[in-house]
Design an enzyme around this catalytic site. Structure first.
Site, PDB file in Angstrom:
ATOM      1  N   HIS A   1       0.822  -1.211   0.038  1.00 29.39           N
ATOM      2  CA  HIS A   1      -0.176  -0.154  -0.276  1.00 29.39           C
ATOM      3  C   HIS A   1       0.829   1.277   0.091  1.00 29.39           C
ATOM      4  CE1 HIS A   1       0.653   1.087   4.291  1.00 29.39           C
ATOM      5  NE2 HIS A   1       0.786  -0.164   4.607  1.00 29.39           N
TER       6      HIS A   1
ATOM      7  N   CYS B   1       2.798  -4.727   6.848  1.00 30.88           N
ATOM      8  CA  CYS B   1       2.448  -4.252   5.664  1.00 30.88           C
ATOM      9  C   CYS B   1       3.735  -3.661   4.832  1.00 30.88           C
ATOM     10  CB  CYS B   1       1.243  -3.317   5.579  1.00 30.88           C
ATOM     11  SG  CYS B   1      -0.218  -4.032   5.943  1.00 30.88           S
TER      12      CYS B   1
END
Length: 205
Positions: free
Chosen positions: A165, A181
């Site tokens: 992301h 992440c």
């Protein structure tokens, strides 16, 4: 004679330009970090002078047996490679999970979202009660933790909970700061999003 000299000079200049692109892929994307509008949001420019050259998007030599379209994440080097084939890849600088939140494995991109809603998992809210206000989801925007794009990683067990992301925190690239992440500069995650297909293999090592 004068024409011949001009022709030689032109050929030398062209060769120099081509050589520069081949050896310095970062220069190919130097203009990609300016401010830009995307879906109504104004992304701020990235101060390239403060972003180490190794973490800027560039085409590099990369030998692998993985097929083109595969994403390979090198958490140690803080680099993400999008395999192009022909021994080349687009390399991006990334931020990775901090100590205790690292992970490795193989997954696939199950879905992609532009300007996604971010919903912190229960375990994160437990660690940071201040995030409880986003239990129902944090709307898209420049301050959203998932940034401009998100690619959701699933394996045989389903949703891994991990994402590729964007992030507004460009200064975190090259560091281990996330909850696991893989984060990229917003301008870079938009570029990666446009290349990666749903179903693409993602290897994190």
């Amino acid at each position: 004679m004068k024409f011949r000299s001009l022709l030689v000079a032109g050929l030398l200049a062209a060769a120099t330009a081509i050589s520069g692109c081949a050896t310095d892929g970062a220069s190919m994307f130097a203009n990609s970090y300016g401010g830009k509008k995307d879906a109504g949001y104004q992304l701020p420019a990235i101060p390239l002078a403060k972003l180490p050259k190794e973490y800027r998007r560039q085409v590099v030599r990369y030998d692998t047996t993985e097929v083109p379209g595969t994403v390979i994440v090198d958490t140690g080097a803080k680099h993400l490679y999008y395999v192009m084939g022909g021994g080349k890849a687009v390399r991006y600088g990334i931020g990775v999970g901090r100590e205790g939140f690292e992970w490795k494995g193989t997954s696939r991109v199950a879905m992609k979202k532009e300007w996604p809603v971010w919903t912190p998992p229960a375990a994160m809210i437990k660690r940071r009660p201040d995030l409880a206000k986003y239990r129902g989801g944090m709307g898209p925007g420049l301050d959203n933790a998932l940034g401009a794009r998100a690619m959701y990683l699933f394996n045989k067990g389903g949703d891994t909970g991990y994402r590729l992301h964007g992030t507004p925190e460009w200064w975190s690239i090259g560091k281990a700061m996330s909850s696991g992440c893989i984060r990229l500069i917003n301008q870079d995650v938009i570029d990666l999003y446009n290349r990666v297909e749903v179903g693409a293999k993602v290897i994190v090592k």
